[in-house]
Scaffold this motif. Structure first.
Motif, PDB file in Angstrom:
ATOM      1  N   PRO A   4       0.967  -1.158  -0.205  1.00 12.10           N
ATOM      2  CA  PRO A   4       0.203  -0.110   0.015  1.00 12.10           C
ATOM      3  C   PRO A   4       1.111   1.167  -0.004  1.00 12.10           C
ATOM      4  O   PRO A   4       1.899   1.289   0.653  1.00 12.10           O
ATOM      5  CB  PRO A   4      -1.009  -0.384   1.199  1.00 12.10           C
ATOM      6  N   SER A   8      -3.280   5.345  -0.944  1.00 12.73           N
ATOM      7  CA  SER A   8      -4.434   4.514  -0.324  1.00 12.73           C
ATOM      8  C   SER A   8      -4.566   5.013   0.747  1.00 12.73           C
ATOM      9  O   SER A   8      -5.555   5.403   1.571  1.00 12.73           O
ATOM     10  CB  SER A   8      -3.992   3.041  -0.321  1.00 12.73           C
ATOM     11  N   LEU A   9      -3.558   5.583   1.783  1.00 14.94           N
ATOM     12  CA  LEU A   9      -3.571   5.978   3.026  1.00 14.94           C
ATOM     13  C   LEU A   9      -4.456   7.410   3.028  1.00 14.94           C
ATOM     14  O   LEU A   9      -5.219   7.767   3.968  1.00 14.94           O
ATOM     15  CB  LEU A   9      -2.421   6.425   3.593  1.00 14.94           C
ATOM     16  N   LEU A  11      -6.348   8.219   0.737  1.00 16.53           N
ATOM     17  CA  LEU A  11      -7.864   8.104   0.377  1.00 16.53           C
ATOM     18  C   LEU A  11      -8.718   7.591   1.351  1.00 16.53           C
ATOM     19  O   LEU A  11      -9.873   8.011   1.917  1.00 16.53           O
ATOM     20  CB  LEU A  11      -7.823   7.138  -0.914  1.00 16.53           C
ATOM     21  N   THR A  12      -8.121   6.570   2.401  1.00 17.12           N
ATOM     22  CA  THR A  12      -8.650   6.141   3.470  1.00 17.12           C
ATOM     23  C   THR A  12      -9.037   7.200   4.824  1.00 17.12           C
ATOM     24  O   THR A  12     -10.002   7.236   5.087  1.00 17.12           O
ATOM     25  CB  THR A  12      -7.488   5.061   4.426  1.00 17.12           C
ATOM     26  N   ILE A  13      -7.875   8.279   4.798  1.00 16.70           N
ATOM     27  CA  ILE A  13      -8.162   9.432   5.731  1.00 16.70           C
ATOM     28  C   ILE A  13      -9.200  10.444   5.160  1.00 16.70           C
ATOM     29  O   ILE A  13      -9.981  10.754   5.778  1.00 16.70           O
ATOM     30  CB  ILE A  13      -6.838  10.238   6.019  1.00 16.70           C
ATOM     31  N   ILE A  15     -11.863   9.475   3.158  1.00 17.07           N
ATOM     32  CA  ILE A  15     -13.235   8.967   3.266  1.00 17.07           C
ATOM     33  C   ILE A  15     -13.555   8.878   4.809  1.00 17.07           C
ATOM     34  O   ILE A  15     -14.615   9.314   5.264  1.00 17.07           O
ATOM     35  CB  ILE A  15     -12.992   7.331   2.727  1.00 17.07           C
ATOM     36  N   ALA A  16     -12.527   8.542   5.807  1.00 19.18           N
ATOM     37  CA  ALA A  16     -12.809   8.703   7.164  1.00 19.18           C
ATOM     38  C   ALA A  16     -13.366   9.976   7.519  1.00 19.18           C
ATOM     39  O   ALA A  16     -14.317  10.183   8.363  1.00 19.18           O
ATOM     40  CB  ALA A  16     -11.775   8.229   8.036  1.00 19.18           C
TER      41      ALA A  16
END
Length: 69
Positions: A4, A8-9, A11-13, A15-16
């Motif tokens: 990863p 991707s990090l 994107l994850t943050i 979205i959160a």
């Protein structure tokens, strides 16, 4: 398999944070966006006097050696 990466990090943050913002907005809308009744309005002057009044003096406790806490 590709490890990863930063994307991707990020994107994850993102979205959160978006989910958190939506939940906070939902809670605000459900509980604070409108008063329960139309009779719950207070005169502005009364609210200002209550919020801007000097705080009540606090009681101080004397310790055995005569100093105060």
């Amino acid at each position: 398999m590709k490890p990863p990466g930063r994307h991707s990090l990020a994107l994850t943050i993102t979205i959160a944070l978006a989910v958190k913002a939506l939940l906070l907005y939902g809670l605000w809308y459900a509980f604070f966006s409108h008063p329960q009744t139309k009779k719950m309005r207070l005169p502005t002057g009364q609210v200002e006097r209550h919020l801007l009044a000097a705080p009540a003096p606090t009681l101080t406790e004397k310790v055995k050696d005569g100093t105060r806490r």
